[in-house]
Enzyme design. Structure first.
Site, PDB file in Angstrom:
ATOM      1  N   ALA A 185      -0.481   2.070  -1.507  1.00 23.20           N
ATOM      2  CA  ALA A 185      -0.220   1.034  -0.500  1.00 23.20           C
ATOM      3  C   ALA A 185      -1.467   0.177  -0.346  1.00 23.20           C
ATOM      4  O   ALA A 185      -2.549   0.537  -0.820  1.00 23.20           O
ATOM      5  CB  ALA A 185       0.127   1.672   0.841  1.00 23.20           C
ATOM      6  N   LYS A 186      -1.324  -0.932   0.295  1.00 28.27           N
ATOM      7  CA  LYS A 186      -2.479  -1.763   0.648  1.00 28.27           C
ATOM      8  C   LYS A 186      -2.047  -2.652   1.797  1.00 28.27           C
ATOM      9  O   LYS A 186      -0.891  -3.076   1.865  1.00 28.27           O
ATOM     10  CB  LYS A 186      -2.883  -2.625  -0.553  1.00 28.27           C
ATOM     11  N   GLY A 187      -2.980  -2.933   2.675  1.00 32.94           N
ATOM     12  CA  GLY A 187      -2.642  -3.807   3.783  1.00 32.94           C
ATOM     13  C   GLY A 187      -3.821  -4.666   4.146  1.00 32.94           C
ATOM     14  O   GLY A 187      -4.908  -4.532   3.576  1.00 32.94           O
TER      15      GLY A 187
END
Ligand code: NAD
Length: 430
Positions: free
Chosen positions: A119-121
């Site tokens: 994931a990445k945010g």
């Protein structure tokens, strides 16, 4: 897009002149898939994120104005475990960038055989424009906006560009307050006093040094006779430099954004201040010679470690690189074109997703410590990191030796095999 990176955790950068992080991630996926007998439907699934959450985050600035920022959390794949990846505060954060970098996290966790997905945010904001109080407000509000989709068994953020252990402590607190209990396992990269792991800060540099040591040995060199040049003297560069120095290597050149120092007899790496000890002070070290960052990359050394920013090894300088081995300390330091040139010139390039994966690996250790409510000694963290790195190195080496591929391809093949086998075993939800 390309951007200077000063990330601090599970990061994956943007590696080509032409490509976005998403295009690169998809290209690398297809490239690895071409070497494997896997269901194209699984490959197709992996080209897309499972979900992307987009939220607006209002804060009241100190002058009384309300500003609204856009935040994202891209969750790529969780077939092997909860989503895992950094949270960045940077003006150029976009949905597409988060998706691409989230995919890279999927490969990185899989190559290390860590039971996490990718994931990445981030929030499209320049954190330097905010006061500490404003950053805290922003983090708490963003946490609340994404609270339903994160958690120790769902998605575990970590620091990245523009965020740090303090940001993670605020995130953990905001999440815990809403849940009604202290839940340290919702983030990693926290300060140790609230459940962070010992050894977390130095872990990416340590893993780079371990992989460098193994690569030196693999290519029949003696570490005590190996000349090493390292670009970037931040968390990754300085920790890798000092460990290699301690193990007997001859670290002849290191640099920061202003340029580098060179000593053919070996630098005293411990006396050169790292970025965190004294920012951009490498050039103040009284070494016999100085070098520019461009010259450093082209030094005739046994081992070269780009450990600063992405896209420094490009079509423009790949033919002039004289190092025998390259270990990617930074994320995405080698463009696609340069990778092809190095393959042609038979210069081994050990990829970022393996070499600097010590960060996410110790994040996994942190998560284990948090959910077990028991902290590990630094010695245990470092011992277990060493074991994990050697296992991953061995797994990648087996693919490298069994197939006529680059180290990068070998690492992606290991990662994709694990992910596709897990998808195959679990099946597609009808
Ligand atoms: P850092 O902020 O601690 O240090 C960066 C260093 O690079 C500094 O010495 C800085 O002066 C130098 N630098 C910046 N721009 C430069 C330029 N244009 N030319 C030469 N040097 C330059 O950063 P870090 O945490 O060590 O991260 C370095 C790289 O490693 C980044 O690509 C990052 O994404 C990657 N990475 C970091 C971690 C981590 O947890 N720290 C983990 C995995 C990957």
């Amino acid at each position: 897009m390309a951007s200077a990176s000063t990330a601090t955790d599970e990061t994956s950068e943007e590696p080509t002149e032409e490509e976005s992080a998403l295009e690169t991630a998809r290209r690398q996926l297809q490239h690895a898939a071409d070497h494997l007998d896997i269901d194209q439907n699984i490959v197709e699934r992996l080209k897309h994120p499972k979900k992307v959450h987009e939220v607006t985050v209002p804060i009241e600035r100190e002058n009384g104005d309300v500003e609204v920022y856009t935040g994202y959390r891209a969750q790529h794949d969780s077939v092997r475990g909860p989503y895992k990846g950094g949270l960045r505060y940077h003006p150029e954060v976009t949905r597409e960038e988060c998706v691409g970098l989230g995919m890279w996290m999927t490969w990185k966790c899989a190559v290390m055989d860590i039971p996490f997905g990718g994931a990445k945010g981030g929030i499209a904001v320049n954190p330097k424009d905010l006061t500490d109080d404003e950053k805290e407000q922003l983090t708490r509000r963003f946490t609340d906006e994404i609270r339903a989709v994160i958690g120790p068994t769902k998605d575990i953020p970590a620091p990245d560009m523009g965020t740090d252990p303090q940001t993670m402590a605020w995130l953990m607190d905001a999440y815990s307050m809403q849940e009604g209990e202290t839940i340290p396992g919702v983030v990693t990269g926290k300060p140790p006093i609230v459940g962070g792991s010992k050894g977390r800060d130095g872990a990416p540099g340590r893993s780079v040094a371990i992989i460098a040591r193994e690569a030196i040995d693999y290519y029949g060199k003696d570490i005590k006779e190996a000349d090493v040049a390292i670009q970037g003297y931040g968390s990754v560069g300085s920790n890798a430099a000092r460990l290699l120095d301690d193990w007997g290597a001859n670290v002849v050149a290191v640099s920061d954004v202003n340029g580098g120092v060179y000593d053919a007899n070996g630098l005293d790496t411990h006396s050169i201040p790292s970025h965190h000890e004294e920012p951009e002070a490498v050039m103040d070290h009284g070494a016999p010679e100085t070098v520019s960052n461009e010259e450093l990359l082209e030094l005739d050394v046994d081992l070269m470690i780009p450990a600063a920013i992405g896209n420094v090894l490009t079509a423009d300088n790949a033919d002039d690189i004289a190092a025998d081995i390259i270990i990617e300390g930074a994320n995405g330091p080698t463009t696609t074109t340069a990778s092809a040139i190095f393959a042609e010139r038979e210069i081994p390039v050990v990829p970022d997703i393996l070499a600097n994966a010590g960060g996410v690996t110790v994040s996994y250790f942190e998560w284990l410590q948090d959910i077990n409510r028991r902290s590990w000694s630094l010695e245990r963290v470092n011992d277990e990191l060493e074991t994990e790195m050697l296992t991953a190195w061995q797994d990648v080496r087996e693919e490298f030796e069994a197939r006529d591929v680059t180290w990068r391809d070998a690492a992606y093949i290991v990662a994709l095999s694990r992910i596709s086998d897990a998808h195959e075993a679990r099946g597609l939800w009808p």
